[in-house]
Design a protein around this motif. Structure first.
Motif, mmCIF file in Angstrom:
data_model
loop_
_atom_site.group_PDB
_atom_site.id
_atom_site.type_symbol
_atom_site.label_atom_id
_atom_site.label_comp_id
_atom_site.label_asym_id
_atom_site.label_seq_id
_atom_site.Cartn_x
_atom_site.Cartn_y
_atom_site.Cartn_z
ATOM 1 N N ALA A 63 68.345 -55.706 -9.261
ATOM 2 C CA ALA A 63 68.548 -56.936 -10.027
ATOM 3 C C ALA A 63 69.876 -57.590 -9.654
ATOM 4 N N ILE A 64 70.873 -56.784 -9.303
ATOM 5 C CA ILE A 64 72.147 -57.328 -8.845
ATOM 6 C C ILE A 64 71.974 -57.994 -7.484
ATOM 7 N N GLY A 65 71.099 -57.409 -6.640
ATOM 8 C CA GLY A 65 70.863 -58.042 -5.343
ATOM 9 C C GLY A 65 70.415 -57.127 -4.225
ATOM 10 N N ALA A 66 70.264 -55.819 -4.493
ATOM 11 C CA ALA A 66 69.767 -54.910 -3.457
ATOM 12 C C ALA A 66 68.322 -55.274 -3.109
ATOM 13 N N ASP A 67 67.935 -55.091 -1.843
ATOM 14 C CA ASP A 67 66.599 -55.504 -1.384
ATOM 15 C C ASP A 67 65.527 -54.467 -1.694
ATOM 16 N N ARG A 68 65.873 -53.196 -1.610
ATOM 17 C CA ARG A 68 64.920 -52.129 -1.925
ATOM 18 C C ARG A 68 65.672 -50.891 -2.372
ATOM 19 N N GLY A 69 64.921 -49.949 -2.931
ATOM 20 C CA GLY A 69 65.547 -48.741 -3.448
ATOM 21 C C GLY A 69 64.869 -47.479 -2.949
ATOM 22 N N ILE A 70 65.645 -46.405 -2.896
ATOM 23 C CA ILE A 70 65.114 -45.087 -2.543
ATOM 24 C C ILE A 70 65.581 -44.101 -3.599
ATOM 25 N N LEU A 71 64.639 -43.413 -4.233
ATOM 26 C CA LEU A 71 64.968 -42.370 -5.205
ATOM 27 C C LEU A 71 64.700 -41.006 -4.582
ATOM 28 N N VAL A 72 65.734 -40.179 -4.515
ATOM 29 C CA VAL A 72 65.556 -38.786 -4.109
ATOM 30 C C VAL A 72 65.359 -38.009 -5.403
ATOM 31 N N GLU A 73 64.109 -37.725 -5.720
ATOM 32 C CA GLU A 73 63.779 -37.181 -7.035
ATOM 33 C C GLU A 73 63.884 -35.656 -7.070
ATOM 34 N N THR A 74 64.665 -35.161 -8.024
ATOM 35 C CA THR A 74 64.808 -33.727 -8.232
ATOM 36 C C THR A 74 65.330 -33.486 -9.637
ATOM 37 N N THR A 75 64.968 -32.349 -10.211
ATOM 38 C CA THR A 75 65.463 -31.984 -11.542
ATOM 39 C C THR A 75 66.616 -30.990 -11.445
ATOM 40 N N GLU A 76 66.985 -30.618 -10.230
ATOM 41 C CA GLU A 76 68.122 -29.708 -10.037
ATOM 42 C C GLU A 76 69.429 -30.399 -10.437
ATOM 43 N N ARG B 93 78.742 -59.023 -11.113
ATOM 44 C CA ARG B 93 78.128 -60.163 -11.783
ATOM 45 C C ARG B 93 77.265 -59.716 -12.964
ATOM 46 N N TYR B 94 77.033 -60.649 -13.860
ATOM 47 C CA TYR B 94 76.135 -60.398 -14.987
ATOM 48 C C TYR B 94 74.699 -60.449 -14.473
ATOM 49 N N VAL B 95 73.911 -59.462 -14.837
ATOM 50 C CA VAL B 95 72.523 -59.398 -14.377
ATOM 51 C C VAL B 95 71.662 -60.278 -15.280
ATOM 52 N N THR B 96 71.030 -61.282 -14.694
ATOM 53 C CA THR B 96 70.216 -62.223 -15.469
ATOM 54 C C THR B 96 68.785 -61.711 -15.637
ATOM 55 N N LEU B 97 68.114 -62.214 -16.661
ATOM 56 C CA LEU B 97 66.740 -61.803 -16.942
ATOM 57 C C LEU B 97 65.785 -62.117 -15.784
ATOM 58 N N PRO B 98 65.871 -63.325 -15.167
ATOM 59 C CA PRO B 98 64.971 -63.590 -14.027
ATOM 60 C C PRO B 98 65.144 -62.572 -12.893
ATOM 61 N N ASN B 99 66.388 -62.174 -12.633
ATOM 62 C CA ASN B 99 66.617 -61.192 -11.570
ATOM 63 C C ASN B 99 66.102 -59.815 -11.955
ATOM 64 N N ILE B 100 66.168 -59.487 -13.253
ATOM 65 C CA ILE B 100 65.606 -58.219 -13.726
ATOM 66 C C ILE B 100 64.099 -58.204 -13.496
ATOM 67 N N MET B 101 63.437 -59.342 -13.757
ATOM 68 C CA MET B 101 61.990 -59.446 -13.553
ATOM 69 C C MET B 101 61.646 -59.361 -12.065
ATOM 70 N N LYS B 102 62.455 -60.014 -11.219
ATOM 71 C CA LYS B 102 62.220 -59.960 -9.776
ATOM 72 C C LYS B 102 62.387 -58.546 -9.240
ATOM 73 N N ALA B 103 63.348 -57.797 -9.823
ATOM 74 C CA ALA B 103 63.627 -56.434 -9.355
ATOM 75 C C ALA B 103 62.432 -55.509 -9.556
ATOM 76 N N LYS B 104 61.622 -55.803 -10.558
ATOM 77 C CA LYS B 104 60.455 -54.961 -10.845
ATOM 78 C C LYS B 104 59.423 -55.012 -9.713
ATOM 79 N N LYS B 105 59.476 -56.084 -8.919
ATOM 80 C CA LYS B 105 58.507 -56.251 -7.826
ATOM 81 C C LYS B 105 59.040 -55.767 -6.484
ATOM 82 N N LYS B 106 60.303 -55.389 -6.443
ATOM 83 C CA LYS B 106 60.891 -54.941 -5.178
ATOM 84 C C LYS B 106 60.464 -53.509 -4.857
ATOM 85 N N GLN B 107 60.513 -53.181 -3.578
ATOM 86 C CA GLN B 107 60.053 -51.879 -3.095
ATOM 87 C C GLN B 107 60.974 -50.758 -3.568
#
Length: 249
Positions: A77-90, A184-198
């Motif tokens: 939402a701030i402006g990154a194009d995509r995200g990668i989560l390295v998922e672990t419970t350790e 920057r302050y994260v705006t609602l439109p950018n939060i909505m756009k972030a939901k569609k990013k990879q």
């Protein structure tokens, strides 16, 4: 130029951390969580580089459980194009995170890696330095100004004696300090756009990294409460108490 930014999910900076009754750690149940403030500064700096036409793609990376997706969505939402989560419970310690990031650096081949100088939960201030060592990359810690010029990056960093400016060859690792920028302050439109990013999810074993803890926490305790102060009538009494009671002089 591709920029990789690491972000961590921590207890919100405005929340007072509470130690568990059994002393095994910090209470996280029903506690507000957010992005580590120094990592937020790192994301902001990457976005500013993209706005200047220097960076072409920003990849946000987080390591932890599935809830870290929220932190990655904030980064996007701030402006990154995509995200990668390295998922672990350790329980992830700095060396394990550095190894995971190194594996992603090898895979993504970014020209610049930006991290917060430290996380506000454990205050280790180790991951950026460990990553630079593992990846054999030049590093600049505690950055308060970043300027990319061709295949070089000039970093002004905060040191005990004031400010120091160093020049690094790209690719490089930078850790952000508090005065690098104001996110920057994260705006609602950018939060909505972030939901569609990879947002891709991988496991540590997919990256060939062993994340088992090397250190064991024996006990967590709150610092002792300070005693009440007293007023003294004159300097002579103050010196006497510092010398004979506090024994600091």
């Amino acid at each position: 130029m591709k920029v990789l930014v690491a972000v961590k999910r921590v207890i919100d900076a405005n929340v007072k951390a509470q130690v568990k009754s059994d002393g095994s750690g910090i209470e996280l149940a029903n506690v507000k969580m957010s992005m580590n403030p120094f990592d937020e500064i790192a994301v902001e700096e990457a976005v500013r580089l993209k706005e200047k036409g220097v960076a072409t793609e920003i990849i946000a990376v987080s390591c932890g459980d599935a809830k870290c997706q929220e932190t990655l969505r904030t980064a996007m939402a701030i402006g990154a194009d995509r995200g990668i989560l390295v998922e672990t419970t350790e329980e992830l310690q700095p060396l394990a995170v550095a190894k995971l990031l190194k594996a992603l650096v090898d895979k993504e081949q970014p020209s610049l890696v930006i991290l917060g100088k430290q996380a506000i939960d454990d205050d280790n201030n180790q991951t950026g330095q460990m990553l630079a060592a593992l990846a054999d990359l030049p590093q600049a810690t505690f950055a308060s100004k970043v300027e990319v010029a061709g295949d070089k990056v000039n970093v002004t960093r905060e040191v005990d004696g004031g400010l120091e400016t160093i020049s690094l060859s790209l690719p490089a690792v930078i850790t952000s300090d508090l005065r690098l920028n104001e996110p920057r302050y994260v705006t609602l439109p950018n939060i909505m756009k972030a939901k569609k990013k990879q947002l891709d999810t991988v496991k540590p074993e997919d990256l060939g990294v062993d994340v088992k803890p090397r250190l064991k926490t024996l006990k967590v305790a709150e610092p002792p409460k300070r005693g009440a102060g007293i007023k003294v009538p004159d300097v002579a009494t103050l010196v006497d108490k510092l010398k004979n009671e506090a024994k600091v002089i």
